[in-house]
Structures are given as C-alpha cells and as structure tokens.
Design an enzyme around this catalytic site. Sequence first.
Site, PDB file in Angstrom:
ATOM      1  N   SER A 137      29.622  68.220  61.071  1.00 17.18           N
ATOM      2  CA  SER A 137      30.776  68.159  60.184  1.00 17.18           C
ATOM      3  C   SER A 137      30.484  67.158  59.078  1.00 17.18           C
ATOM      4  O   SER A 137      29.682  66.235  59.253  1.00 17.18           O
ATOM      5  CB  SER A 137      31.969  67.712  61.021  1.00 17.18           C
ATOM      6  OG  SER A 137      32.917  67.106  60.205  1.00 17.18           O
ATOM      7  N   SER A 138      31.174  67.322  57.945  1.00 15.32           N
ATOM      8  CA  SER A 138      30.907  66.420  56.826  1.00 15.32           C
ATOM      9  C   SER A 138      31.399  64.996  57.112  1.00 15.32           C
ATOM     10  O   SER A 138      31.074  64.076  56.355  1.00 15.32           O
ATOM     11  CB  SER A 138      31.567  66.953  55.553  1.00 15.32           C
ATOM     12  OG  SER A 138      32.937  67.143  55.772  1.00 15.32           O
ATOM     13  N   LYS A 170      28.453  63.704  66.508  1.00 15.10           N
ATOM     14  CA  LYS A 170      27.768  64.725  65.693  1.00 15.10           C
ATOM     15  C   LYS A 170      26.436  64.197  65.148  1.00 15.10           C
ATOM     16  O   LYS A 170      25.464  64.944  65.050  1.00 15.10           O
ATOM     17  CB  LYS A 170      28.675  65.163  64.532  1.00 15.10           C
ATOM     18  CG  LYS A 170      29.890  65.939  64.993  1.00 15.10           C
ATOM     19  CD  LYS A 170      29.463  67.254  65.589  1.00 15.10           C
ATOM     20  CE  LYS A 170      30.620  68.097  66.051  1.00 15.10           C
ATOM     21  NZ  LYS A 170      30.164  69.321  66.728  1.00 15.10           N
TER      22      LYS A 170
HETATM   23  N1  LIG Z   1      37.301  73.534  61.394  1.00 18.78           N
HETATM   24  C1  LIG Z   1      36.695  72.855  60.431  1.00 18.78           C
HETATM   25  O1  LIG Z   1      37.254  72.612  59.353  1.00 18.78           O
HETATM   26  C2  LIG Z   1      35.297  72.387  60.612  1.00 18.78           C
HETATM   27  C3  LIG Z   1      34.726  71.700  59.567  1.00 18.78           C
HETATM   28  C4  LIG Z   1      33.463  71.235  59.685  1.00 18.78           C
HETATM   29  C5  LIG Z   1      32.762  71.444  60.857  1.00 18.78           C
HETATM   30  N2  LIG Z   1      33.310  72.121  61.867  1.00 18.78           N
HETATM   31  C6  LIG Z   1      32.496  72.252  63.096  1.00 18.78           C
HETATM   32  O2  LIG Z   1      32.425  73.571  63.576  1.00 18.78           O
HETATM   33  C7  LIG Z   1      32.355  73.544  65.006  1.00 18.78           C
HETATM   34  C8  LIG Z   1      33.445  74.442  65.561  1.00 18.78           C
HETATM   35  O3  LIG Z   1      34.709  74.019  65.063  1.00 18.78           O
HETATM   36  P1  LIG Z   1      35.991  74.968  65.066  1.00 18.78           P
HETATM   37  O4  LIG Z   1      36.799  74.547  63.920  1.00 18.78           O
HETATM   38  O5  LIG Z   1      35.580  76.365  65.249  1.00 18.78           O
HETATM   39  O6  LIG Z   1      36.728  74.449  66.376  1.00 18.78           O
HETATM   40  P2  LIG Z   1      37.760  75.229  67.296  1.00 18.78           P
HETATM   41  O7  LIG Z   1      38.404  76.324  66.553  1.00 18.78           O
HETATM   42  O8  LIG Z   1      38.609  74.198  67.956  1.00 18.78           O
HETATM   43  O9  LIG Z   1      36.826  75.888  68.387  1.00 18.78           O
HETATM   44  C9  LIG Z   1      36.099  75.091  69.275  1.00 18.78           C
HETATM   45  C10 LIG Z   1      35.485  75.975  70.326  1.00 18.78           C
HETATM   46  O10 LIG Z   1      34.795  75.128  71.234  1.00 18.78           O
HETATM   47  C11 LIG Z   1      35.047  75.585  72.532  1.00 18.78           C
HETATM   48  N3  LIG Z   1      35.014  74.462  73.461  1.00 18.78           N
HETATM   49  C12 LIG Z   1      35.629  73.255  73.316  1.00 18.78           C
HETATM   50  N4  LIG Z   1      35.419  72.511  74.420  1.00 18.78           N
HETATM   51  C13 LIG Z   1      34.674  73.284  75.261  1.00 18.78           C
HETATM   52  C14 LIG Z   1      34.142  73.075  76.561  1.00 18.78           C
HETATM   53  N5  LIG Z   1      34.326  71.931  77.215  1.00 18.78           N
HETATM   54  N6  LIG Z   1      33.444  74.093  77.129  1.00 18.78           N
HETATM   55  C15 LIG Z   1      33.263  75.256  76.479  1.00 18.78           C
HETATM   56  N7  LIG Z   1      33.713  75.505  75.248  1.00 18.78           N
HETATM   57  C16 LIG Z   1      34.418  74.517  74.659  1.00 18.78           C
HETATM   58  C17 LIG Z   1      36.411  76.222  72.531  1.00 18.78           C
HETATM   59  O11 LIG Z   1      36.423  77.212  73.534  1.00 18.78           O
HETATM   60  P3  LIG Z   1      37.788  77.913  74.110  1.00 18.78           P
HETATM   61  O12 LIG Z   1      38.477  78.502  72.917  1.00 18.78           O
HETATM   62  O13 LIG Z   1      37.283  78.948  75.042  1.00 18.78           O
HETATM   63  O14 LIG Z   1      38.567  76.814  74.760  1.00 18.78           O
HETATM   64  C18 LIG Z   1      36.477  76.801  71.117  1.00 18.78           C
HETATM   65  O15 LIG Z   1      36.032  78.125  71.127  1.00 18.78           O
HETATM   66  C19 LIG Z   1      32.502  72.084  65.407  1.00 18.78           C
HETATM   67  O16 LIG Z   1      31.237  71.550  65.660  1.00 18.78           O
HETATM   68  C20 LIG Z   1      33.085  71.417  64.202  1.00 18.78           C
HETATM   69  O17 LIG Z   1      32.659  70.088  64.050  1.00 18.78           O
HETATM   70  C21 LIG Z   1      34.575  72.597  61.792  1.00 18.78           C
END
Ligand SMILES: NC(=O)c1ccc[n+]([C@@H]2O[C@H](COP(=O)([O-])OP(=O)(O)OC[C@H]3O[C@@H](n4cnc5c(N)ncnc54)[C@H](OP(=O)(O)O)[C@@H]3O)[C@@H](O)[C@H]2O)c1
Length: 342
Positions: A137-138, A170
């Site tokens: 992430s940023s 991260k």
């Molecule tokens: N959203 C943003 O704006 C953003 C920005 C920059 C970077 N990112 C990065 O992108 C990545 C994904 O983010 P996201 O926004 O997609 O998050 P999200 O919508 O909250 O999804 C997170 C996923 O991780 C899974 N997860 C969490 N804990 C877990 C565990 N203990 N065991 C197995 N699975 C687990 C969840 O599974 P379940 O659904 O099955 O519980 C969910 O599918 C992260 O690394 C984040 O830092 C996101």
Amino acid sequence: MDRPPVAAGLGVNSMTAGESTGPDYTPGPLDRDAPLYVAGHRGLVGSAIWRQLEASGFSDLIGRSSSELDLKDRDAVFTFFEATKPKTVVLAAAKVGGILANSTYPVDFLSDNLRIQVNVLDAALAQNVQRVLFLGSSCIYPKLAPQPIKEEYLLTGHLEPTNDAYAIAKIAGILQIQSVRKQYGLPWISAMPTNLYGPGDNFSPKGSHVLPALIRRYDEARRDGIETVTNWGSGSPRREFLHVDDMAAACIHLLEHYDGPDQVNVGTGEDATIKEIAGIVASAVGYEGETEWDTSKPDGTPQKLLDVNKLRDAGWKPQIDLEAGIASTVEWYREHVDSVRT
Ligand SMILES: NC(=O)c1ccc[n+]([C@@H]2O[C@H](COP(=O)([O-])OP(=O)(O)OC[C@H]3O[C@@H](n4cnc5c(N)ncnc54)[C@H](OP(=O)(O)O)[C@@H]3O)[C@@H](O)[C@H]2O)c1
C-alpha cells in the site's frame, strides 16, 4: 535451483543461504492452464483480479475464503500449498481498514498482516512457486515524502502515525520478496497501489476508506432528505484514486511484463482534493444539499500522489476516469446495498 525444503515449523532463516545474486528472468505471458492462487479472492482487490483473470482465460484459479483457510494458521497454509501446488500466487489477502480502524487496532494490523504474508510467502517458497505478486500500500512511504512519491523514497522518513503498524507489516513484505529474490533467485515482485475504489469495496462507516465512506454518506443523505452533510477535516488534502478494475489490469500486466526487486507504484499519477472528490460523489448520487467541513477533525497527510513512471515504463496506464469510475461504483453500491460489508 536446488535448495533445502521449507518446513511449516521452520523460518526461512534456518535454511542454508542460496548463492543467487537475483533472478535472471524474462517476464512473459502466464500459463492460462496452470494453477494460480489469488489469496484474498473475495476482497476488493482480489475479486477484481479474479474477475479479470477469468475473463483473460485462466482456467485453474484457486481461491479460499478466510473461513475456509485462515492464512494466520501456518500449518494450514503449508498443507494447502502442498495440496494445490500453485504455479503463480497473487497475495491480496490482508487485514485492511481506514484511519479509525488502523489507529484503534494497531496490533491487529501489525500481527495479522505479518502472519498472513509470512505464512503465504514461506509456503510459496517451500513449493518453489515461480511467480509471486505481493500487494502492499502507498502508506509504506514517509508521511512527508516529496510528491509525487517515487519508489526510492521508501524508508527515508517517518511514517504516518495513524497507520504505521500496518505500513511496517507491508514494508516487511517487500523486504521478504526482495530477500527471496536474492537468496533463492525466484522472480517475485511487489506492487504498491494508491487508494483504490470500486465494486466490492468496504462501505462500513467504521472500517471503510474515504471514497466508499463518502458514497455511503451522500447516498444516505439523499435518500433521507438530509440538508447538510458534514465531512471530517478541511477537505483540502489531495488524494489519488484508482479504480480496482484498473488495479487488476495493472497486476496482470506486471506479472507478464515486469521483473525487478523494487516495489512498483500503481496509480493514475493524478490527484484531487477531498473536497473535489466529495463534489463528484455528491453529484454521482444526486445529492443536492450542502456540504460542511469539520475542521476540528484531523486532515491526515496533506498530499499523497504516487510517481507512476516505473509502471508507465513497464507499458501500462489506467483506462477508467474518476467521474465514470465513481458513477459505476455508486450504481454497484445501490444494487448491493443490502449485502455490502457494513
Ligand atoms: N483498498 C485499498 O484502497 C487498497 C489500497 C492500497 C493497497 N491495498 C492492498 O490490497 C490488498 C487487498 O486489499 P483489499 O482492499 O482488497 O482488502 P479487503 O477488501 O478487505 O479484502 C481482504 C481480503 O483478505 C482476506 N483475508 C483477511 N484476513 C484473512 C485471513 N486471516 N485468512 C484468509 N484471508 C484473509 C479476506 O478474506 P475473506 O473475505 O474471505 O474474509 C479478504 O478477501 C491489501 O494488501 C491492501 O493493502 C488496498
């Protein structure tokens, strides 16, 4: 390359060091029929990557929800990798949240994320997975980094304190990817997305990021005929937003066209003030009332804009503009309002 196996009970440090100085690897099209594991395939990012992989003809996608496979459980993760033997892994599973969740539960964000990524990356190493994409992430960059933020600014200053625990986890992930490259010569890579939004986002008032929070707030205000919406802060901080379908396209592009030890920023290279974003959201939902700004609440980092030259040099640029992306996300939110994460 020959190397000792990684056991579930052992850390990678217990192994004999490899002799590689880094992979000699030329990226190319991924094998559409080989097993590809998307960790976090039900999340905002993972589900978008899954949709796009499916649309691109990948026939052996592997996904597990957290209730089927808790990635914090090291033995279970090793058993899963041994059984499924993925050839490629996209690590999009993480404990993710907005400022409030991050600053209220810092130890969860540190400990859970470290465990998830260490388990997945160690298990991938044990199975000699050839290609891994780790998503960070940023927020890994210093709070007061010069703008736009280049990849090389990592670890050059203090982090934003409201999410430093998450950021440190991260940063450890990036280091693990770089260390595997150095020690074992595997062409693993990392990408650091800017703020993302789109279908599948978290719209919870307590756990969500700024854009989904604004969509929910303005749409509810329109529905309930509320005359004034009050947002936190001054509205002057500048932020960059990327539609998650663009993010997914960038991930697949990087897997097929990029190799290198440095994390790659993924963004649009353009930002807007929160006030401007709120205006776009208000008009997308059809809200006609007033907006006030509660300047007693913190603003956070004044500007966050990624330098995306490395990504551009790798041959990728975004396709979805902000107004169109927000409009389609509002549509998605309304269609799924009863089932979105709240
Ligand atoms: N959203 C943003 O704006 C953003 C920005 C920059 C970077 N990112 C990065 O992108 C990545 C994904 O983010 P996201 O926004 O997609 O998050 P999200 O919508 O909250 O999804 C997170 C996923 O991780 C899974 N997860 C969490 N804990 C877990 C565990 N203990 N065991 C197995 N699975 C687990 C969840 O599974 P379940 O659904 O099955 O519980 C969910 O599918 C992260 O690394 C984040 O830092 C996101």
